[in-house]
Design an enzyme around this catalytic site. Structure first.
Site, PDB file in Angstrom:
ATOM      1  N   MET A   1      41.726  36.685  41.039  1.00  0.00           N
ATOM      2  CA  MET A   1      43.045  37.325  40.994  1.00  0.00           C
ATOM      3  C   MET A   1      43.983  36.855  42.104  1.00  0.00           C
ATOM      4  SD  MET A   1      42.746  38.913  38.266  1.00  0.00           S
ATOM      5  CE  MET A   1      44.261  39.852  38.215  1.00  0.00           C
ATOM      6  N   ARG A   2      43.830  35.617  42.555  1.00  0.00           N
ATOM      7  CA  ARG A   2      44.743  35.047  43.544  1.00  0.00           C
ATOM      8  C   ARG A   2      45.388  33.804  42.945  1.00  0.00           C
ATOM      9  NH1 ARG A   2      45.825  38.501  47.006  1.00  0.00           N
ATOM     10  NH2 ARG A   2      46.697  36.865  48.317  1.00  0.00           N
TER      11      ARG A   2
ATOM     12  N   HIS B   1      41.615  32.750  30.685  1.00  0.00           N
ATOM     13  CA  HIS B   1      42.778  33.645  30.583  1.00  0.00           C
ATOM     14  C   HIS B   1      42.691  34.418  29.264  1.00  0.00           C
ATOM     15  CE1 HIS B   1      46.855  34.985  31.383  1.00  0.00           C
ATOM     16  NE2 HIS B   1      47.134  34.749  30.110  1.00  0.00           N
TER      17      HIS B   1
ATOM     18  N   ASN C   1      39.889  27.671  34.499  1.00  0.00           N
ATOM     19  CA  ASN C   1      40.222  29.106  34.539  1.00  0.00           C
ATOM     20  C   ASN C   1      40.099  29.689  33.139  1.00  0.00           C
ATOM     21  OD1 ASN C   1      41.415  31.569  35.628  1.00  0.00           O
ATOM     22  ND2 ASN C   1      43.269  31.010  34.518  1.00  0.00           N
TER      23      ASN C   1
ATOM     24  N   GLY D   1      33.013  40.783  37.016  1.00  0.00           N
ATOM     25  CA  GLY D   1      31.977  39.755  36.985  1.00  0.00           C
ATOM     26  C   GLY D   1      31.238  39.635  35.661  1.00  0.00           C
ATOM     27  N   SER D   2      31.816  40.150  34.573  1.00  0.00           N
ATOM     28  CA  SER D   2      31.100  40.025  33.297  1.00  0.00           C
ATOM     29  C   SER D   2      31.036  38.563  32.860  1.00  0.00           C
ATOM     30  CB  SER D   2      31.742  40.897  32.211  1.00  0.00           C
ATOM     31  OG  SER D   2      32.994  40.395  31.831  1.00  0.00           O
ATOM     32  N   ASN D   3      32.054  37.783  33.194  1.00  0.00           N
ATOM     33  CA  ASN D   3      32.002  36.352  32.854  1.00  0.00           C
ATOM     34  C   ASN D   3      30.990  35.616  33.723  1.00  0.00           C
ATOM     35  OD1 ASN D   3      33.995  35.422  30.689  1.00  0.00           O
ATOM     36  ND2 ASN D   3      35.193  36.887  31.867  1.00  0.00           N
TER      37      ASN D   3
HETATM   38  C1  GRF Z   1      38.806  38.171  32.122  1.00  0.00           C
HETATM   39  O1  GRF Z   1      39.343  38.906  31.069  1.00  0.00           O
HETATM   40  C2  GRF Z   1      39.557  36.881  32.321  1.00  0.00           C
HETATM   41  O2  GRF Z   1      40.156  36.409  31.160  1.00  0.00           O
HETATM   42  C3  GRF Z   1      40.624  37.287  33.307  1.00  0.00           C
HETATM   43  O3  GRF Z   1      39.997  38.217  34.155  1.00  0.00           O
HETATM   44  C4  GRF Z   1      38.968  38.893  33.449  1.00  0.00           C
HETATM   45  C5  GRF Z   1      37.726  38.846  34.282  1.00  0.00           C
HETATM   46  O4  GRF Z   1      36.733  39.673  33.772  1.00  0.00           O
HETATM   47  N1  GRF Z   1      41.127  36.125  34.000  1.00  0.00           N
HETATM   48  P1  GRF Z   1      35.280  39.743  34.464  1.00  0.00           P
HETATM   49  O5  GRF Z   1      35.502  40.072  35.927  1.00  0.00           O
HETATM   50  O6  GRF Z   1      34.614  38.418  34.281  1.00  0.00           O
HETATM   51  O7  GRF Z   1      34.563  40.838  33.749  1.00  0.00           O
END
Ligand code: GRF
Length: 209
Positions: free
Chosen positions: A107-108, A126, A124, A29-31
Site C-alpha cells: 500500500m505504498r 490490482h 503488482n 496476506g491472502s495473496n
Molecule cells: C488485493 O486485493 C490486491 O489486488 C490489492 O490488495 C489486496 C491485497 O490482499 N492490491 P491480500 O493482503 O493479499 O489479502
C-alpha cells in the site's frame, strides 16, 4: 464466468534453480498465502526468500511465520522520503539476490528508484480489469460504474500507477445483488489463482533472456 485464459500447453513452468522471489505486502496476506501454497503444491516452481512489510503488525506477518518465510520489516515512518525508504528495500532485495519482486497488497507508492533498480522484475496485483479503475478503491469504482464484468490484473510496475504492461488478467461477473464485500471476495478468489500463474509467466520471460 470465472476465467483466466491459459496457454493450451500450460502446466506450470520449471525453473532450474527455482525462481528466487520476494513478496512485498502491507495487509492481510491472502495473496502471500496463495503463492506459498502454490509452491508447496509444486505448481509454482519458486522459492520465497523474504516477505517485506512496511507495517510490523499486518496479518501477512503471521502467514510468513507459518510458512517459515523470513520477514523483513521496513517501517516507512522511519524514513524522511519515499526515495530513502525505497533505497532500503533495494538494499535488502540486492543482498538476497532476488530475481522477481511481487507487490501483493503493497500500500505504498513506489518511486522511480525501485522501478529502475528492478526493471521488468517488479510486478503488482490490482483488483480491477486494468486499464479501468486504477488507484485506490478499485472495487468500489467498479460498483459505482455499474460494470457487469470486473476482475483482477497482474502487471509490471511502471512509473505511472497501475499502468505497466499487463502479464495476466482474470474476469468475474458482477451481479445486481453484489456489494463491496461479495465482489471483493469473488475477485480475491481469482487473484489467488492468477498471481502464482503470472509469477510463473514473468519468471519464464526473465529466464529466457
Ligand atoms: C488485493 O486485493 C490486491 O489486488 C490489492 O490488495 C489486496 C491485497 O490482499 N492490491 P491480500 O493482503 O493479499 O489479502
Amino acid at each position: 464466468m470465472n476465467s483466466i485464459i491459459y496457454p493450451s500447453d500450460y502446466a506450470g513452468y520449471r525453473f532450474n534453480p527455482p525462481l528466487r522471489i520476494a513478496i512485498m505486502a502491507s495487509g492481510k496476506g491472502s495473496n502471500f498465502e496463495a503463492i506459498a501454497e502454490s509452491i508447496y503444491k509444486n505448481e509454482l516452481n519458486a522459492c520465497i526468500k523474504a516477505l517485506i512489510v512496511n507495517n510490523p503488525n499486518c496479518p501477512a506477518v503471521e502467514k510468513a511465520y507459518s510458512h517459515n518465510v523470513p520477514i523483513i520489516t521496513i517501517d516507512h515512518r522511519n524514513y524522511n522520503t519515499r526515495e530513502e525508504f525505497d533505497e532500503e528495500i533495494i538494499k535488502h532485495l540486492k543482498n538476497l539476490d532476488i530475481e522477481l519482486i511481487v507487490m501483493a497488497g503493497w500500500m505504498r507508492v513506489v518511486t522511480k528508484r525501485l522501478i529502475d533498480a528492478f526493471n521488468k522484475r517488479l510486478i503488482n496485483i490490482h483488483p480491477s480489469l486494468l486499464p479501468s479503475f486504477k488507484g485506490l478503491k478499485a472495487v468500489q469504482q467498479a460498483l459505482d460504474n455499474s460494470v457487469k464484468i470486473s476482475g483482477c490484473t497482474v502487471h509490471y510496475v511502471s512509473n505511472e500507477v497501475d499502468s505497466g504492461e499487463i502479464i495476466g488478467q482474470a474476469a468475474v461477473t458482477v451481479n445486481e445483488n453484489d456489494n463491496h464485500d461479495s465482489l471483493t471476495a469473488k475477485i480475491q478468489t481469482q487473484e489467488h489463482i492468477l498471481l502464482p500463474y503470472s509469477i510463473s509467466l514473468a519468471g519464464r520471460n526473465l529466464r529466457s533472456k
